[in-house]
Design an enzyme around this catalytic site. Structure first.
Site, PDB file in Angstrom:
ATOM      1  N   HIS A  94      -7.797  30.506 -55.428  1.00  0.00           N
ATOM      2  CA  HIS A  94      -9.141  29.911 -55.359  1.00  0.00           C
ATOM      3  C   HIS A  94      -9.410  29.348 -53.967  1.00  0.00           C
ATOM      4  O   HIS A  94     -10.483  29.586 -53.388  1.00  0.00           O
ATOM      5  CB  HIS A  94      -9.280  28.803 -56.402  1.00  0.00           C
ATOM      6  CG  HIS A  94     -10.566  28.034 -56.282  1.00  0.00           C
ATOM      7  ND1 HIS A  94     -11.738  28.432 -56.889  1.00  0.00           N
ATOM      8  CD2 HIS A  94     -10.870  26.889 -55.603  1.00  0.00           C
ATOM      9  CE1 HIS A  94     -12.703  27.577 -56.598  1.00  0.00           C
ATOM     10  NE2 HIS A  94     -12.197  26.623 -55.814  1.00  0.00           N
ATOM     11  N   GLU A  95      -8.465  28.592 -53.429  1.00  0.00           N
ATOM     12  CA  GLU A  95      -8.659  28.023 -52.094  1.00  0.00           C
ATOM     13  C   GLU A  95      -8.750  29.119 -51.040  1.00  0.00           C
ATOM     14  O   GLU A  95      -9.530  29.007 -50.085  1.00  0.00           O
ATOM     15  CB  GLU A  95      -7.535  27.042 -51.764  1.00  0.00           C
ATOM     16  CG  GLU A  95      -7.447  25.845 -52.704  1.00  0.00           C
ATOM     17  CD  GLU A  95      -8.768  25.108 -52.862  1.00  0.00           C
ATOM     18  OE1 GLU A  95      -9.586  25.111 -51.911  1.00  0.00           O
ATOM     19  OE2 GLU A  95      -9.001  24.529 -53.933  1.00  0.00           O
ATOM     20  N   HIS A  98     -12.172  30.537 -50.658  1.00  0.00           N
ATOM     21  CA  HIS A  98     -13.059  29.863 -49.705  1.00  0.00           C
ATOM     22  C   HIS A  98     -12.838  30.397 -48.290  1.00  0.00           C
ATOM     23  O   HIS A  98     -13.792  30.539 -47.514  1.00  0.00           O
ATOM     24  CB  HIS A  98     -12.804  28.354 -49.726  1.00  0.00           C
ATOM     25  CG  HIS A  98     -13.273  27.678 -50.975  1.00  0.00           C
ATOM     26  ND1 HIS A  98     -14.553  27.846 -51.470  1.00  0.00           N
ATOM     27  CD2 HIS A  98     -12.643  26.821 -51.826  1.00  0.00           C
ATOM     28  CE1 HIS A  98     -14.686  27.124 -52.578  1.00  0.00           C
ATOM     29  NE2 HIS A  98     -13.537  26.496 -52.813  1.00  0.00           N
TER      30      HIS A  98
END
Length: 224
Positions: A94-95, A98
């Site tokens: 998820h990170e 970004h």
């Protein structure tokens, strides 16, 4: 009416946070078949997306994971960085989602980044401006209106954050599956964990909007 809404949002927030903690605790006990740690998952996702100028680091705390575009780092909490689990893989991916957004100039992320300096100022001053505005609403109503404007910026930021977080999770889950990090057995666990995390942002945005409407009602009520 506002008290009912406030209590409802508070209870909903508690339920969502409890559900998030429960799922991450549960899925942190489910190991990945390949034995990769959160750090290794993050590094592989960055490489697979052609990103070589972002570093994966370990940061203290629990669920303190974040991507920092200013210094090009994906910061993973200790429980994610060193862990070989479905939960760790989901958070790490998820990170990195970004970081991928940043690399491809994803519109909502660019908007959120542009709002950060303004929202940072608004967050640091809005409570004092609103307090003074409420106390002086009869003699200086414009001050409350300024406070409402500042709070509206933080509310806007909450809603801009929603597509950024949801898209990062979408990129993460698609990559976890296509890269073979997750299996048909545990992939839905990663999806479930990230969906629970997304709900926290939804509740926060709703709560911020409800509070904004409350201050607007105070401003309009001064005419009664």
């Amino acid at each position: 009416m506002y008290l009912i809404i406030f209590l409802g949002v508070t209870i909903l927030s508690w339920v969502v946070q409890a559900n998030l903690q429960s799922k991450f605790k549960k899925y942190s006990q489910v190991p990945l078949n390949g034995g990769m740690t959160g750090r290794e998952v993050a590094e592989k996702m960055l490489r697979d997306n052609g990103i070589y100028n972002v570093t994966v680091t370990c940061t203290p705390g629990h669920l303190t994971d974040h991507y920092n575009p200013t210094n090009g780092t994906v910061n993973l909490s200790e429980s994610v960085y060193h862990s070989n689990s479905v939960a760790a893989a989901a958070v790490a991916a998820h990170e990195c989602g970004h970081a991928v957004q940043h690399a491809v100039a994803y519109g909502p992320l660019q908007l959120r980044s542009a709002l950060v300096p303004v929202v940072s100022f608004a967050s640091n001053t809005v409570q004092w401006v609103l307090l003074a505005g409420i106390l002086l609403v009869e003699v200086f109503p414009a001050l409350l209106l300024i406070g409402i404007g500042l709070f509206a910026l933080t509310t806007l930021f909450s809603f801009v954050t929603l597509p950024v977080e949801i898209d990062a999770s979408r990129r993460a889950t698609q990559w976890l599956s296509s890269a073979g990090i997750t299996s048909p057995y545990n992939h839905q666990m990663a999806v479930s964990a990230l969906s629970s995390a997304a709900y926290t942002y939804v509740v926060a945005a709703i709560g911020s909007l409800a509070t904004l409407l409350y201050y607007v009602m105070i401003f309009l009520g001064r005419r009664d």
